[in-house]
Design a protein around this motif. Structure first.
Motif, PDB file in Angstrom:
ATOM      1  N   UNK A 140       0.827  -1.205   0.000  1.00 29.94           N
ATOM      2  CA  UNK A 140       0.000   0.000   0.000  1.00 29.94           C
ATOM      3  C   UNK A 140       0.864   1.259   0.000  1.00 29.94           C
ATOM      4  N   UNK A 141       1.938   1.251   0.790  1.00 31.45           N
ATOM      5  CA  UNK A 141       2.819   2.420   0.770  1.00 31.45           C
ATOM      6  C   UNK A 141       3.529   2.527  -0.568  1.00 31.45           C
ATOM      7  N   UNK A 142       3.833   1.377  -1.167  1.00 34.84           N
ATOM      8  CA  UNK A 142       4.426   1.395  -2.498  1.00 34.84           C
ATOM      9  C   UNK A 142       3.493   2.045  -3.513  1.00 34.84           C
ATOM     10  N   UNK A 143       2.201   1.741  -3.411  1.00 33.41           N
ATOM     11  CA  UNK A 143       1.233   2.347  -4.327  1.00 33.41           C
ATOM     12  C   UNK A 143       1.162   3.859  -4.119  1.00 33.41           C
ATOM     13  N   UNK A 144       1.213   4.274  -2.846  1.00 33.47           N
ATOM     14  CA  UNK A 144       1.231   5.711  -2.567  1.00 33.47           C
ATOM     15  C   UNK A 144       2.453   6.371  -3.191  1.00 33.47           C
ATOM     16  N   UNK A 145       3.619   5.768  -2.970  1.00 39.09           N
ATOM     17  CA  UNK A 145       4.832   6.403  -3.450  1.00 39.09           C
ATOM     18  C   UNK A 145       4.920   6.356  -4.977  1.00 39.09           C
ATOM     19  N   UNK A 146       4.351   5.318  -5.573  1.00 36.25           N
ATOM     20  CA  UNK A 146       4.281   5.283  -7.031  1.00 36.25           C
ATOM     21  C   UNK A 146       3.442   6.450  -7.543  1.00 36.25           C
ATOM     22  N   UNK A 147       2.399   6.808  -6.785  1.00 40.17           N
ATOM     23  CA  UNK A 147       1.609   7.985  -7.128  1.00 40.17           C
ATOM     24  C   UNK A 147       2.424   9.260  -7.023  1.00 40.17           C
ATOM     25  N   UNK A 161      10.316  -0.200   0.065  1.00 43.56           N
ATOM     26  CA  UNK A 161       9.457  -0.071  -1.121  1.00 43.56           C
ATOM     27  C   UNK A 161       9.578   1.316  -1.733  1.00 43.56           C
ATOM     28  N   UNK A 162       9.881   2.333  -0.916  1.00 45.62           N
ATOM     29  CA  UNK A 162      10.132   3.664  -1.480  1.00 45.62           C
ATOM     30  C   UNK A 162      11.380   3.637  -2.356  1.00 45.62           C
ATOM     31  N   UNK A 163      12.401   2.916  -1.902  1.00 46.48           N
ATOM     32  CA  UNK A 163      13.609   2.746  -2.723  1.00 46.48           C
ATOM     33  C   UNK A 163      13.257   2.023  -4.020  1.00 46.48           C
ATOM     34  N   UNK A 164      12.500   0.933  -3.900  1.00 44.23           N
ATOM     35  CA  UNK A 164      12.128   0.146  -5.081  1.00 44.23           C
ATOM     36  C   UNK A 164      11.362   0.985  -6.098  1.00 44.23           C
ATOM     37  N   UNK A 165      10.414   1.781  -5.631  1.00 39.38           N
ATOM     38  CA  UNK A 165       9.617   2.616  -6.541  1.00 39.38           C
ATOM     39  C   UNK A 165      10.507   3.626  -7.260  1.00 39.38           C
ATOM     40  N   UNK A 166      11.408   4.263  -6.534  1.00 40.85           N
ATOM     41  CA  UNK A 166      12.266   5.266  -7.166  1.00 40.85           C
ATOM     42  C   UNK A 166      13.158   4.662  -8.246  1.00 40.85           C
ATOM     43  N   UNK A 167      13.685   3.462  -7.988  1.00 43.89           N
ATOM     44  CA  UNK A 167      14.527   2.829  -9.005  1.00 43.89           C
ATOM     45  C   UNK A 167      13.691   2.213 -10.130  1.00 43.89           C
TER      46      UNK A 167
END
Length: 333
Positions: free
Chosen positions: A21-28, A305-311
């Motif tokens: 869920x936080x990954x989805x937020x950060x992807x946004x 997951x924030x790291x994963x989204x950024x990369x």
């Protein structure tokens, strides 16, 4: 894959728990089109499925918060940019389509196309460790439980909890104030639970029976009693009980992910410092990810997951920056 790509997303997140869920937020935040896939009927992962009433202590900003309340807040945050949410859907196969440069994720409901994939599937599918003793399986959901969904139903009742880990101790602390009598049965004299909770446990009006195990559950239409045995002396005791709550662990299995060509460490997926797996464009975060020094905490998972989204963003658009700036400077709405 011979199919023509349709409904392509920038990021597909497998797992709808707090990390997903936080990954989805950060992807946004990174302006990525996003999809969440989860085999469960509700978002929230283990927090929703296994212990919605338990308190969570390791999330910043909350000295303690019930799992279900944390999920509600994270769902509100995670769905901020309206990602596609696919529930009751199991990820089965992952293929890279050379022609399109996309990943084709075969699921129980079809094929989902994506530029990148982030695994946030926790520790995989979970099944409670069963207690193989006479009468136990026959009385499951008739007084014998592996998962507690409505603790209030045991107010004023006689409850026996089996186990010595975090879940057993947490439920003992939760039910002690409302149960008529609560007994904790543990096969050892050392608890695997958080030290602070064990200290609190010892202060409660709970009968704690160490070096005892369950021998048999008794009852016909519902649980009536539990026989326990002392492993040191062989002594047998029968406890009248309205509920037997078994918390002796869970067995996890990464399931189909084993066949995806990912490097594994036990049941976890090996990642580098970018949270990327050995397959380019496939990332992992949370309990399913492994690297040297890994800690399985929700707070750690949301950082991963924030790291994963950024990369993943850089994988999709090599001209973009890894670090987009602080959210407080981005004018998010």
């Amino acid at each position: 894959m011979s199919e023509t790509p349709t409904d392509v997303k920038d990021i597909t997140i497998i797992g709808g728990g707090p990390v997903g869920l936080f990954g989805a937020f950060y992807a946004g935040v990174r302006e990525c089109s996003t999809r969440i896939i989860d085999s469960l009927p509700e978002l929230g992962g283990q927090l929703t499925a296994l212990y919605p009433e338990k308190y969570i202590y390791d999330m910043p900003g909350f000295p303690k918060i019930r799992a279900k309340d944390l999920v509600a807040r994270m769902v509100d945050q995670g769905l901020w940019k309206n990602p596609q949410v696919c529930l009751n859907e199991q990820a089965q196969e992952l293929h890279f389509d050379e022609a399109s440069g996309l990943y084709a994720l075969k699921t129980s409901k079809g094929v989902r196309w994506s530029r990148t994939v982030i695994l946030c599937a926790g520790i995989g599918s979970l099944q409670p460790t069963r207690l193989d003793r006479p009468g136990v399986e026959e009385l499951v959901d008739k007084g014998v439980y592996y998962v507690v969904r409505n603790p209030e139903q045991w107010a004023g009742k006689r409850v026996v909890i089996v186990g010595g880990g975090d879940s057993a101790v947490d439920w003992a602390l939760h039910l002690a104030p409302i149960a008529k009598k609560l007994t904790l049965v543990h096969r050892r004299d050392v608890f695997r639970a958080h030290e602070g909770n064990v200290r609190e446990l010892m202060k409660q009006p709970i009968e704690i029976l160490l070096w005892w195990v369950v021998e048999e559950a008794h009852g016909t239409d519902h649980l009536e009693a539990v026989t326990i045995r002392n492993t040191k002396t062989g002594e047998l005791r029968t406890l009248e009980a309205d509920a037997l709550i078994i918390q002796i662990g869970f067995k996890s299995d990464p399931g189909p992910i084993r066949s995806w060509g990912l490097e594994l460490h036990g049941g976890q997926v090996v990642v580098d410092r970018h949270m990327e797996t050995n397959r380019k464009g496939v990332f992992a975060a949370g309990d399913i990810a492994w690297y040297d020094g890994k800690l399985k905490l929700i707070a750690v998972g949301v950082g991963e997951v924030a790291i994963a989204v950024n990369y993943a963003k850089v994988h999709i658009d090599p001209n973009s920056k890894v670090f987009p700036g602080h959210s407080s400077d981005m004018g998010l709405r």
